[in-house]
Write a protein that holds these residues in place. Structure first.
Motif, PDB file in Angstrom:
ATOM      1  N   TYR A 148       0.928  -1.300  -0.031  1.00 29.51           N
ATOM      2  CA  TYR A 148       0.164   0.015  -0.241  1.00 29.51           C
ATOM      3  C   TYR A 148       0.884   1.160  -0.106  1.00 29.51           C
ATOM      4  O   TYR A 148       1.335   1.661   1.142  1.00 29.51           O
ATOM      5  N   GLU A 149       0.860   2.154  -1.083  1.00 34.25           N
ATOM      6  CA  GLU A 149       1.700   3.444  -1.286  1.00 34.25           C
ATOM      7  C   GLU A 149       0.969   4.389  -0.255  1.00 34.25           C
ATOM      8  O   GLU A 149       0.121   4.176  -0.081  1.00 34.25           O
ATOM      9  N   ALA A 150       1.888   5.215  -0.111  1.00 32.23           N
ATOM     10  CA  ALA A 150       1.362   6.421   0.956  1.00 32.23           C
ATOM     11  C   ALA A 150       0.180   7.018   0.546  1.00 32.23           C
ATOM     12  O   ALA A 150      -0.524   7.158   1.387  1.00 32.23           O
ATOM     13  N   ASN A 206       0.210   1.351  -7.805  1.00 32.06           N
ATOM     14  CA  ASN A 206       0.584  -0.227  -8.214  1.00 32.06           C
ATOM     15  C   ASN A 206      -0.659  -0.920  -8.601  1.00 32.06           C
ATOM     16  O   ASN A 206      -1.780  -0.417  -8.522  1.00 32.06           O
ATOM     17  N   GLU A 207      -0.237  -2.270  -8.861  1.00 32.95           N
ATOM     18  CA  GLU A 207      -1.577  -3.127  -9.082  1.00 32.95           C
ATOM     19  C   GLU A 207      -2.405  -3.297  -8.000  1.00 32.95           C
ATOM     20  O   GLU A 207      -3.671  -3.453  -8.204  1.00 32.95           O
ATOM     21  N   HIS A 208      -1.904  -3.167  -6.805  1.00 34.88           N
ATOM     22  CA  HIS A 208      -2.783  -3.343  -5.660  1.00 34.88           C
ATOM     23  C   HIS A 208      -3.871  -2.162  -5.452  1.00 34.88           C
ATOM     24  O   HIS A 208      -4.795  -2.321  -4.711  1.00 34.88           O
ATOM     25  N   SER A 209      -3.553  -0.884  -5.897  1.00 33.91           N
ATOM     26  CA  SER A 209      -4.277   0.069  -5.854  1.00 33.91           C
ATOM     27  C   SER A 209      -5.790  -0.017  -6.415  1.00 33.91           C
ATOM     28  O   SER A 209      -6.579   0.863  -6.407  1.00 33.91           O
ATOM     29  N   HIS A 254      -5.644  -7.537  -1.360  1.00 35.69           N
ATOM     30  CA  HIS A 254      -6.753  -8.291  -0.719  1.00 35.69           C
ATOM     31  C   HIS A 254      -6.938  -9.767  -1.390  1.00 35.69           C
ATOM     32  O   HIS A 254      -6.617 -10.130  -2.485  1.00 35.69           O
ATOM     33  N   ASN A 255      -7.502 -10.525  -0.500  1.00 33.16           N
ATOM     34  CA  ASN A 255      -8.008 -11.731  -0.793  1.00 33.16           C
ATOM     35  C   ASN A 255      -9.080 -11.626  -1.724  1.00 33.16           C
ATOM     36  O   ASN A 255      -9.911 -10.931  -1.671  1.00 33.16           O
ATOM     37  N   PRO A 256      -9.704 -12.989  -2.357  1.00 31.31           N
ATOM     38  CA  PRO A 256     -10.808 -12.640  -3.310  1.00 31.31           C
ATOM     39  C   PRO A 256     -12.095 -12.343  -2.517  1.00 31.31           C
ATOM     40  O   PRO A 256     -12.870 -11.579  -3.132  1.00 31.31           O
ATOM     41  N   LEU A 257     -12.193 -12.680  -1.213  1.00 29.96           N
ATOM     42  CA  LEU A 257     -13.484 -12.367  -0.598  1.00 29.96           C
ATOM     43  C   LEU A 257     -13.473 -10.956  -0.003  1.00 29.96           C
ATOM     44  O   LEU A 257     -14.355 -10.303  -0.122  1.00 29.96           O
ATOM     45  N   ALA A 258     -12.258 -10.437   0.255  1.00 27.82           N
ATOM     46  CA  ALA A 258     -12.130  -9.172   0.747  1.00 27.82           C
ATOM     47  C   ALA A 258     -12.267  -8.054  -0.598  1.00 27.82           C
ATOM     48  O   ALA A 258     -12.815  -7.293  -0.373  1.00 27.82           O
ATOM     49  N   GLN A 259     -11.794  -8.519  -1.633  1.00 29.57           N
ATOM     50  CA  GLN A 259     -11.902  -7.787  -2.661  1.00 29.57           C
ATOM     51  C   GLN A 259     -13.327  -7.604  -3.225  1.00 29.57           C
ATOM     52  O   GLN A 259     -13.721  -6.682  -3.359  1.00 29.57           O
ATOM     53  N   THR A 260     -14.048  -8.770  -3.063  1.00 33.13           N
ATOM     54  CA  THR A 260     -15.421  -8.601  -3.481  1.00 33.13           C
ATOM     55  C   THR A 260     -16.317  -7.817  -2.549  1.00 33.13           C
ATOM     56  O   THR A 260     -16.746  -6.884  -3.032  1.00 33.13           O
ATOM     57  N   PHE A 271     -20.718  -2.990   6.718  1.00 23.51           N
ATOM     58  CA  PHE A 271     -19.304  -3.175   6.060  1.00 23.51           C
ATOM     59  C   PHE A 271     -18.073  -3.022   6.973  1.00 23.51           C
ATOM     60  O   PHE A 271     -17.196  -3.673   7.247  1.00 23.51           O
ATOM     61  N   ILE A 272     -18.321  -1.738   7.717  1.00 26.63           N
ATOM     62  CA  ILE A 272     -17.083  -1.578   8.765  1.00 26.63           C
ATOM     63  C   ILE A 272     -16.935  -2.267   9.861  1.00 26.63           C
ATOM     64  O   ILE A 272     -15.924  -2.878  10.088  1.00 26.63           O
ATOM     65  N   ILE A 273     -18.183  -3.080  10.189  1.00 24.19           N
ATOM     66  CA  ILE A 273     -18.348  -4.148  11.311  1.00 24.19           C
ATOM     67  C   ILE A 273     -17.435  -5.164  10.659  1.00 24.19           C
ATOM     68  O   ILE A 273     -16.431  -5.814  11.381  1.00 24.19           O
ATOM     69  N   ILE A 274     -17.533  -5.669   9.360  1.00 21.18           N
ATOM     70  CA  ILE A 274     -17.065  -6.871   9.028  1.00 21.18           C
ATOM     71  C   ILE A 274     -15.626  -6.801   8.610  1.00 21.18           C
ATOM     72  O   ILE A 274     -14.538  -7.421   8.937  1.00 21.18           O
ATOM     73  N   HIS A 275     -15.355  -5.597   8.349  1.00 24.03           N
ATOM     74  CA  HIS A 275     -14.008  -5.238   7.926  1.00 24.03           C
ATOM     75  C   HIS A 275     -12.993  -5.220   9.071  1.00 24.03           C
ATOM     76  O   HIS A 275     -12.007  -5.726   9.021  1.00 24.03           O
ATOM     77  N   ILE A 276     -13.628  -4.579  10.130  1.00 18.27           N
ATOM     78  CA  ILE A 276     -12.584  -4.417  11.320  1.00 18.27           C
ATOM     79  C   ILE A 276     -12.450  -5.862  11.980  1.00 18.27           C
ATOM     80  O   ILE A 276     -11.451  -6.223  12.246  1.00 18.27           O
ATOM     81  N   TYR A 277     -13.526  -6.689  12.018  1.00 19.55           N
ATOM     82  CA  TYR A 277     -13.429  -7.935  12.532  1.00 19.55           C
ATOM     83  C   TYR A 277     -12.587  -8.821  11.759  1.00 19.55           C
ATOM     84  O   TYR A 277     -11.713  -9.671  12.040  1.00 19.55           O
ATOM     85  N   ALA A 278     -12.675  -8.833  10.267  1.00 21.98           N
ATOM     86  CA  ALA A 278     -11.858  -9.567   9.307  1.00 21.98           C
ATOM     87  C   ALA A 278     -10.473  -8.911   9.562  1.00 21.98           C
ATOM     88  O   ALA A 278      -9.603  -9.942   9.587  1.00 21.98           O
ATOM     89  N   ALA A 279     -10.270  -7.871   9.554  1.00 20.93           N
ATOM     90  CA  ALA A 279      -8.699  -7.488   9.513  1.00 20.93           C
ATOM     91  C   ALA A 279      -8.047  -7.816  10.922  1.00 20.93           C
ATOM     92  O   ALA A 279      -6.885  -8.458  11.095  1.00 20.93           O
ATOM     93  N   VAL A 280      -8.791  -7.592  12.124  1.00 20.19           N
ATOM     94  CA  VAL A 280      -8.399  -8.173  13.382  1.00 20.19           C
ATOM     95  C   VAL A 280      -7.995  -9.833  13.473  1.00 20.19           C
ATOM     96  O   VAL A 280      -6.940 -10.403  13.973  1.00 20.19           O
TER      97      VAL A 280
END
Length: 239
Positions: free
Chosen positions: A26-28, A97-100, A137-143, A205-214
């Motif tokens: 992840y670039e700046a 980059n490609e990840h962006s 991102h993994n495929p589920l996170a990207q989706t 989405f935020i709840i899922i995002h934070i849970y998945a990241a942790v």
């Protein structure tokens, strides 16, 4: 091809050194956008809720208070920051980059994507013993990012500016760019309702995002949270 280097990490006593691969993902500009956008969305959620469910009337003369005015001002300001950030983030998708670019599409045309998506669903359902490694991102996170953040953010920006245009007038640039929303929902209250429902989608989405990241930081084979701070993804068990 992504450049992979290796870093050495000492244990708590400074005696044993473990070699771990690290990838700059992840670039700046992406990291800066992520945290500014997160703050803007937090302000939007809180103020948006208060706009739809106002606080009880405060004591004293109404002329001495401007509570709802401040709430609406904070909401409009955060919305404009989010919109500008959304445009700049889209620009960086082409320049970075490609990840962006991952949050702007889902590669449904690749058979391997569906196989990996199924694996990630089983992993999050505790049906797989080990996760796979992904630089981005993994495929589920990207989706999830594409459907629940990118598309929903665009929806919220469009409907938000359409509602804002009602106060600015038909000659405003907001009305000229977003007034077409009222051809879909002629009743302004319908736009308010859909805009409000969109907020709950983003909250979910935020709840899922934070849970998945942790969860991934604890259970997976790569760093997640620290990657959005340093930009580097560290792998825990070799390349």
């Amino acid at each position: 091809m992504t450049d992979i280097s290796r870093i050495d990490v000492a244990d708590s006593h400074g005696e044993r050194v473990v070699s771990q691969p690290t990838v700059y993902v992840y670039e700046a500009p992406v990291r800066l956008w992520h945290w500014v956008n997160a703050l803007a969305i937090l302000v939007l959620i809180v103020t948006g809720y208060l706009i739809s469910s106002p606080l009880p009337t405060v004591a004293g003369e109404a002329s001495q208070h401007f509570v709802m005015g401040y709430i609406r001002f904070a909401h409009f300001t955060a919305g404009q920051i989010m919109a500008v950030g959304f445009l700049l983030r889209g620009y960086w998708a082409f320049m970075g980059n490609e990840h962006s670019r991952q949050i702007y599409y889902v590669p449904v045309w690749r058979a391997s994507f569906w196989k990996e998506l199924a694996h990630e669903i089983r992993w999050y359902a505790f049906l797989e013993k080990a996760p796979k490694k992904y630089v981005g991102h993994n495929p589920l996170a990207q989706t999830a990012m594409f459907a629940m953040y990118t598309l929903m953010s665009a929806f919220m920006i469009v409907t938000g500016f359409a509602l804002y245009s009602e106060g600015e007038g038909t000659d405003s640039w907001e009305a000229k760019l977003f007034g077409w929303v009222f051809y879909i929902w002629p009743n302004s209250q319908e736009v308010h309702t859909w805009h409000h429902l969109g907020m709950y989608v983003i909250v979910t989405f935020i709840i899922i995002h934070i849970y998945a990241a942790v969860r991934e930081d604890i259970m997976s084979r790569q760093s997640i949270i620290s990657s959005m701070i340093s930009g580097e993804r560290h792998f825990k068990d070799g390349a």
